[in-house]
Design a protein around this motif. Structure first.
Motif, PDB file in Angstrom:
ATOM      1  N   SER A  46      -8.469  16.333  -1.320  1.00 39.49           N
ATOM      2  CA  SER A  46      -8.359  17.781  -1.538  1.00 39.49           C
ATOM      3  C   SER A  46      -8.391  18.548  -0.218  1.00 39.49           C
ATOM      4  O   SER A  46      -7.665  19.544  -0.052  1.00 39.49           O
ATOM      5  CB  SER A  46      -9.461  18.270  -2.484  1.00 39.49           C
ATOM      6  OG  SER A  46     -10.737  17.921  -2.008  1.00 39.49           O
ATOM      7  N   ILE A  47      -9.171  18.086   0.753  1.00 39.93           N
ATOM      8  CA  ILE A  47      -9.202  18.757   2.055  1.00 39.93           C
ATOM      9  C   ILE A  47      -7.952  18.414   2.860  1.00 39.93           C
ATOM     10  O   ILE A  47      -7.327  19.297   3.471  1.00 39.93           O
ATOM     11  CB  ILE A  47     -10.475  18.379   2.828  1.00 39.93           C
ATOM     12  CG1 ILE A  47     -11.724  18.890   2.093  1.00 39.93           C
ATOM     13  CG2 ILE A  47     -10.446  18.939   4.248  1.00 39.93           C
ATOM     14  CD1 ILE A  47     -13.035  18.430   2.700  1.00 39.93           C
ATOM     15  N   ARG A  48      -7.553  17.161   2.839  1.00 46.56           N
ATOM     16  CA  ARG A  48      -6.386  16.741   3.633  1.00 46.56           C
ATOM     17  C   ARG A  48      -5.120  17.469   3.198  1.00 46.56           C
ATOM     18  O   ARG A  48      -4.272  17.820   4.012  1.00 46.56           O
ATOM     19  CB  ARG A  48      -6.202  15.220   3.480  1.00 46.56           C
ATOM     20  CG  ARG A  48      -4.984  14.663   4.192  1.00 46.56           C
ATOM     21  CD  ARG A  48      -5.102  14.839   5.697  1.00 46.56           C
ATOM     22  NE  ARG A  48      -3.883  14.426   6.371  1.00 46.56           N
ATOM     23  CZ  ARG A  48      -2.784  15.167   6.466  1.00 46.56           C
ATOM     24  NH1 ARG A  48      -2.740  16.351   5.886  1.00 46.56           N
ATOM     25  NH2 ARG A  48      -1.734  14.722   7.115  1.00 46.56           N
ATOM     26  N   PHE A  49      -5.007  17.726   1.886  1.00 49.38           N
ATOM     27  CA  PHE A  49      -3.771  18.316   1.374  1.00 49.38           C
ATOM     28  C   PHE A  49      -3.957  19.748   0.871  1.00 49.38           C
ATOM     29  O   PHE A  49      -3.112  20.275   0.148  1.00 49.38           O
ATOM     30  CB  PHE A  49      -3.187  17.420   0.287  1.00 49.38           C
ATOM     31  CG  PHE A  49      -2.863  16.050   0.801  1.00 49.38           C
ATOM     32  CD1 PHE A  49      -1.821  15.847   1.690  1.00 49.38           C
ATOM     33  CD2 PHE A  49      -3.634  14.959   0.432  1.00 49.38           C
ATOM     34  CE1 PHE A  49      -1.535  14.590   2.192  1.00 49.38           C
ATOM     35  CE2 PHE A  49      -3.353  13.688   0.931  1.00 49.38           C
ATOM     36  CZ  PHE A  49      -2.303  13.510   1.818  1.00 49.38           C
TER      37      PHE A  49
ATOM     38  N   GLY B  40       5.180  13.985  -9.490  1.00 43.09           N
ATOM     39  CA  GLY B  40       6.129  13.746  -8.412  1.00 43.09           C
ATOM     40  C   GLY B  40       6.114  14.804  -7.335  1.00 43.09           C
ATOM     41  O   GLY B  40       6.977  14.818  -6.445  1.00 43.09           O
ATOM     42  N   ASN B  41       5.147  15.724  -7.387  1.00 44.00           N
ATOM     43  CA  ASN B  41       5.067  16.767  -6.364  1.00 44.00           C
ATOM     44  C   ASN B  41       4.569  16.191  -5.057  1.00 44.00           C
ATOM     45  O   ASN B  41       3.740  15.286  -5.034  1.00 44.00           O
ATOM     46  CB  ASN B  41       4.126  17.890  -6.808  1.00 44.00           C
ATOM     47  CG  ASN B  41       4.685  18.676  -7.973  1.00 44.00           C
ATOM     48  OD1 ASN B  41       5.887  18.669  -8.202  1.00 44.00           O
ATOM     49  ND2 ASN B  41       3.814  19.348  -8.715  1.00 44.00           N
ATOM     50  N   ASN B  42       5.041  16.738  -3.967  1.00 40.85           N
ATOM     51  CA  ASN B  42       4.576  16.305  -2.660  1.00 40.85           C
ATOM     52  C   ASN B  42       3.236  16.921  -2.346  1.00 40.85           C
ATOM     53  O   ASN B  42       2.954  18.063  -2.734  1.00 40.85           O
ATOM     54  CB  ASN B  42       5.585  16.691  -1.574  1.00 40.85           C
ATOM     55  CG  ASN B  42       6.854  15.883  -1.675  1.00 40.85           C
ATOM     56  OD1 ASN B  42       6.823  14.713  -2.049  1.00 40.85           O
ATOM     57  ND2 ASN B  42       7.983  16.507  -1.361  1.00 40.85           N
ATOM     58  N   LEU B  43       2.402  16.163  -1.662  1.00 39.98           N
ATOM     59  CA  LEU B  43       1.116  16.684  -1.194  1.00 39.98           C
ATOM     60  C   LEU B  43       1.286  17.041   0.268  1.00 39.98           C
ATOM     61  O   LEU B  43       1.456  16.179   1.112  1.00 39.98           O
ATOM     62  CB  LEU B  43       0.024  15.635  -1.375  1.00 39.98           C
ATOM     63  CG  LEU B  43      -0.402  15.374  -2.810  1.00 39.98           C
ATOM     64  CD1 LEU B  43      -1.334  14.194  -2.879  1.00 39.98           C
ATOM     65  CD2 LEU B  43      -1.032  16.590  -3.439  1.00 39.98           C
ATOM     66  N   SER B  44       1.258  18.309   0.568  1.00 37.82           N
ATOM     67  CA  SER B  44       1.442  18.724   1.958  1.00 37.82           C
ATOM     68  C   SER B  44       0.721  20.026   2.208  1.00 37.82           C
ATOM     69  O   SER B  44       0.210  20.647   1.297  1.00 37.82           O
ATOM     70  CB  SER B  44       2.929  18.858   2.279  1.00 37.82           C
ATOM     71  OG  SER B  44       3.515  19.819   1.444  1.00 37.82           O
TER      72      SER B  44
ATOM     73  N   TYR C 157       0.865  -1.172   0.000  1.00 41.38           N
ATOM     74  CA  TYR C 157       0.000   0.000   0.000  1.00 41.38           C
ATOM     75  C   TYR C 157       0.899   1.218   0.000  1.00 41.38           C
ATOM     76  O   TYR C 157       1.799   1.345   0.853  1.00 41.38           O
ATOM     77  CB  TYR C 157      -0.861   0.025   1.274  1.00 41.38           C
ATOM     78  CG  TYR C 157      -2.331  -0.078   1.043  1.00 41.38           C
ATOM     79  CD1 TYR C 157      -2.910   0.295  -0.164  1.00 41.38           C
ATOM     80  CD2 TYR C 157      -3.165  -0.544   2.057  1.00 41.38           C
ATOM     81  CE1 TYR C 157      -4.271   0.195  -0.353  1.00 41.38           C
ATOM     82  CE2 TYR C 157      -4.520  -0.646   1.873  1.00 41.38           C
ATOM     83  CZ  TYR C 157      -5.064  -0.275   0.657  1.00 41.38           C
ATOM     84  OH  TYR C 157      -6.422  -0.380   0.485  1.00 41.38           O
ATOM     85  N   ASN C 158       0.735   2.114  -0.920  1.00 40.05           N
ATOM     86  CA  ASN C 158       1.486   3.362  -0.937  1.00 40.05           C
ATOM     87  C   ASN C 158       0.667   4.403  -0.194  1.00 40.05           C
ATOM     88  O   ASN C 158      -0.435   4.747  -0.609  1.00 40.05           O
ATOM     89  CB  ASN C 158       1.739   3.814  -2.378  1.00 40.05           C
ATOM     90  CG  ASN C 158       2.629   2.849  -3.118  1.00 40.05           C
ATOM     91  OD1 ASN C 158       3.659   2.461  -2.604  1.00 40.05           O
ATOM     92  ND2 ASN C 158       2.205   2.434  -4.313  1.00 40.05           N
ATOM     93  N   PHE C 159       1.211   4.914   0.892  1.00 43.69           N
ATOM     94  CA  PHE C 159       0.469   5.850   1.718  1.00 43.69           C
ATOM     95  C   PHE C 159       0.921   7.274   1.468  1.00 43.69           C
ATOM     96  O   PHE C 159       2.114   7.552   1.278  1.00 43.69           O
ATOM     97  CB  PHE C 159       0.659   5.539   3.202  1.00 43.69           C
ATOM     98  CG  PHE C 159      -0.141   4.371   3.672  1.00 43.69           C
ATOM     99  CD1 PHE C 159      -1.456   4.540   4.047  1.00 43.69           C
ATOM    100  CD2 PHE C 159       0.407   3.105   3.730  1.00 43.69           C
ATOM    101  CE1 PHE C 159      -2.216   3.474   4.478  1.00 43.69           C
ATOM    102  CE2 PHE C 159      -0.344   2.034   4.155  1.00 43.69           C
ATOM    103  CZ  PHE C 159      -1.650   2.218   4.530  1.00 43.69           C
ATOM    104  N   LEU C 160      -0.066   8.171   1.497  1.00 43.69           N
ATOM    105  CA  LEU C 160       0.225   9.594   1.528  1.00 43.69           C
ATOM    106  C   LEU C 160       0.384   9.970   2.986  1.00 43.69           C
ATOM    107  O   LEU C 160      -0.515   9.742   3.794  1.00 43.69           O
ATOM    108  CB  LEU C 160      -0.931  10.383   0.908  1.00 43.69           C
ATOM    109  CG  LEU C 160      -1.252  10.010  -0.541  1.00 43.69           C
ATOM    110  CD1 LEU C 160      -2.441  10.814  -1.016  1.00 43.69           C
ATOM    111  CD2 LEU C 160      -0.066  10.279  -1.419  1.00 43.69           C
ATOM    112  N   VAL C 161       1.526  10.548   3.342  1.00 43.37           N
ATOM    113  CA  VAL C 161       1.845  10.761   4.744  1.00 43.37           C
ATOM    114  C   VAL C 161       1.910  12.245   5.041  1.00 43.37           C
ATOM    115  O   VAL C 161       2.427  13.046   4.258  1.00 43.37           O
ATOM    116  CB  VAL C 161       3.212  10.110   5.079  1.00 43.37           C
ATOM    117  CG1 VAL C 161       3.524  10.270   6.550  1.00 43.37           C
ATOM    118  CG2 VAL C 161       3.190   8.647   4.698  1.00 43.37           C
TER     119      VAL C 161
END
Length: 595
Positions: free
Chosen positions: A422-425, A591-595, A5-9
């Motif tokens: 969209s809300i989380r990031f 490849g951009n980070n979601l933060s 599982y690839n997680f967004l952290v």
């Protein structure tokens, strides 16, 4: 088999070291066998969703099935256990998701199975892993939540038994599970296109009601009691796909009948010839037991009833389901309560129970008002007051000549990027940032058609404070045509709510005096009656983004829903596979980070 599982952290709340440990643990969990293991309490299912030919009511048609079955396989687990469904989309041209109706998804909001809200639709040929804990015993089900795939037959039962060593607060000797649905002979795309046409083209009422995916069209199990001389008597045996689901019972025993309604349109009424029922559970929560001759069940609801087989054992008895809330053009669904001292093919001597008149709402309200929570040992005590009140006016409207359903004059139109991502990031361009209205104009007359029938589409979100107590007043109104107000069963994802009460006409502050704060039922689906209101209260204690909508599928398709979000920043990680579309998908590709 080992999967990843690839997680967004969240880079601000979790270290890389913690992520590595988490991934190792998840990999160990996913290596478990495809069979159920009591030791690991892990149930693994490998499903493929596809269209197939089937005869749900004796007439061959196209249905949406799972692993070649219609309805889909039954999931059964104990409270506290983990369910893991690896779902592969074998549909040639459509996405798919599955919603686990009544499972609150605490800690796994991405597994709720709502396209554009909790996840991206699973594209043809792709596989997605749903993994979640069933935290509470009860009667549940699952169904498609993309387009109108529930109407196409994508549904099945989900039963959660009490945890090992625990007991139910009632006794029974045997059990039956009945999943109720309605069925059209025109495939679902006819209905979707008609609802989206200008002017709207309605395909009409369903042809058949199904019990566990089985119904009878063009014949009846009780033809000899019908005034229609052209109606033939159905065969009770044979015809594997559409023969009635008979309930074989021993005399002088008590049986639990679990009922779940996944109907797309119909509200139903159940009765069993010569037998009373004791209602003991609703939507996974125990009730103060009460006896009834018949039971109303709306789309999205589930119940358990106890039936004691104390009648003449030399006879069989009809079980009937009939339409409520709409002028019935669909025949009753019938099956047989078969005392095993007889052949299952022996027809009952008495005619089927008569369904109450479709618009006898006094009968329906009397039943609803009998439903009370058992105690506060199994259900938390309701908060005595609220932090925020949202009043939702349900109306039928027009948008550029298209017929829509609206909430506070906004018809829901979901965005391409799932809200959870969209809300989380913080992707503020992914949906409308305007706060949706929390009330409607005081001068609006709910007893008449709207003076201005025009509405707007929107996809704003009700942002709730984490752990706040929220009241929702569902306010019904007249539709576009005069003297028409429809039943709407509303379902909340991610939570249960207290049903504080029902009332007539427009809700006022004085109506709070009617609220039941002593033992209100705790549910996930509640009905609003024509020209009335229903008051709900819940605690926003489950971080995620959750749909709240009318469970009549054509109504949701036409915009009858809202979106709630709470504590989203508290979610530490989200599987990348859940958010691989829209703006979040583009971020991954670059490849951009979601933060």
């Amino acid at each position: 088999m080992r999967t990843r599982y690839n997680f967004l952290v969240d880079p601000f709340s979790r270290s890389f070291k913690g992520l590595v440990v988490c991934c190792i643990l998840l990999s160990l969990i996913q290596c478990s066998s495809a069979t159920t293991s009591n030791k690991t309490r892990h149930h693994f299912y490998k499903w493929e969703v596809e269209y197939m030919y089937w005869s749900p009511d004796g007439l061959e048609n196209v249905v949406m099935g799972i692993n070649g079955k219609f309805p889909g396989p039954t999931i059964r687990a104990r409270a506290g256990e983990t369910v893991h469904v690896r779902l592969t989309n074998k549909l040639p041209t459509e996405g798919v998701v599955i919603h686990w109706h009544g499972i609150r998804q605490k800690g796994t909001p991405w597994a709720d199975g709502t396209a554009s809200i909790s996840q991206c639709a699973i594209n043809p040929g792709e596989t997605f892993d749903y993994r979640f804990t069933v935290d509470r015993a009860g009667t549940y089900f699952y169904h498609g939540h993309y387009g109108m795939q529930r109407s196409a037959g994508l549904y099945g039962s989900l039963i959660v038994d009490v945890a090992e060593g625990e007991k139910e607060p009632f006794h029974y000797d045997g059990e039956f599970d009945l999943l109720l649905s309605d069925w059209w002979h025109k495939i679902v795309h006819h209905q979707e296109l008609g609802l989206s046409s200008r002017p709207m083209r309605w395909i009409g009422e369903p042809q058949t009601l199904l019990i566990n995916g089985r119904g009878q069209y063009g014949c009846s199990l009780a033809a000899h009691y019908s005034n229609n001389s052209s109606l033939s008597q159905c065969n009770i045996t044979g015809h594997e796909q559409w023969a009635p689901f008979v309930l074989p019972v021993d005399p002088n025993k008590t049986y639990r009948i679990r009922l779940a309604s996944t109907t797309a349109l119909a509200s139903l009424n159940l009765a069993i010839g010569n037998h009373k029922m004791v209602v003991v559970e609703a939507d996974g929560n125990y009730l103060q037991p009460f006896e009834t001759d018949d039971l109303d069940i709306y789309s999205g609801e589930s119940y358990s009833v106890l039936v004691t087989t104390s009648q003449d054992p030399s006879q069989n008895y009809y079980i009937s389901f009939g339409v409520r809330g709409r002028k019935p053009q669909t025949p009753q669904a019938l099956t047989i309560l078969n005392y095993k001292t007889n052949s299952a093919s022996k027809l009952p001597l008495s005619p089927p129970p008569v369904t109450p008149r479709w618009d006898d709402y006094a009968h329906s309200k009397a039943f609803s008002n009998k439903i009370k929570a058992l105690d506060h040992k199994t259900i938390p005590k309701p908060p005595s007051t609220y932090d925020r009140r949202i009043i939702l006016l349900n109306t039928q409207n027009k948008v550029n000549g298209y017929t829509k359903w609206s909430i506070n004059n906004v018809s829901l139109s979901l965005p391409p990027t799932p809200y959870l991502g969209s809300i989380r990031f913080g992707l503020k361009h992914a949906f409308d940032q305007t706060k949706p209205p929390e009330d409607f104009p005081a001068q609006y007359d709910v007893m008449k058609p709207p003076v201005n029938p025009n509405t707007n589409t929107g996809n704003g979100v009700y942002m709730l404070d984490h752990f706040s107590t929220v009241d929702v007043i569902l306010q019904n109104a007249n539709a576009l045509a005069e003297n028409v107000s429809e039943i709407h069963p509303w379902h909340l994802h991610g939570h249960d709510f207290y049903v504080l009460g029902y009332g007539e006409g427009k809700f006022t502050k004085a109506d709070e005096q009617k609220f039941n704060l002593k033992n209100p039922p705790y549910r996930n689906t509640a009905v609003i009656f024509p020209y009335g209101w229903t008051a709900l209260r819940f605690v926003a204690d489950n971080p995620g983004v959750w749909a709240f909508h009318c469970h009549i599928e054509p109504h949701l398709h036409m915009g009858m829903g809202v979106v709630l979000a709470e504590g989203v920043k508290r979610i530490p990680r989200i599987p990348k596979e859940a958010l691989s579309c829209g703006l979040t998908g583009k971020k991954f590709m670059t490849g951009n980070n979601l933060s």
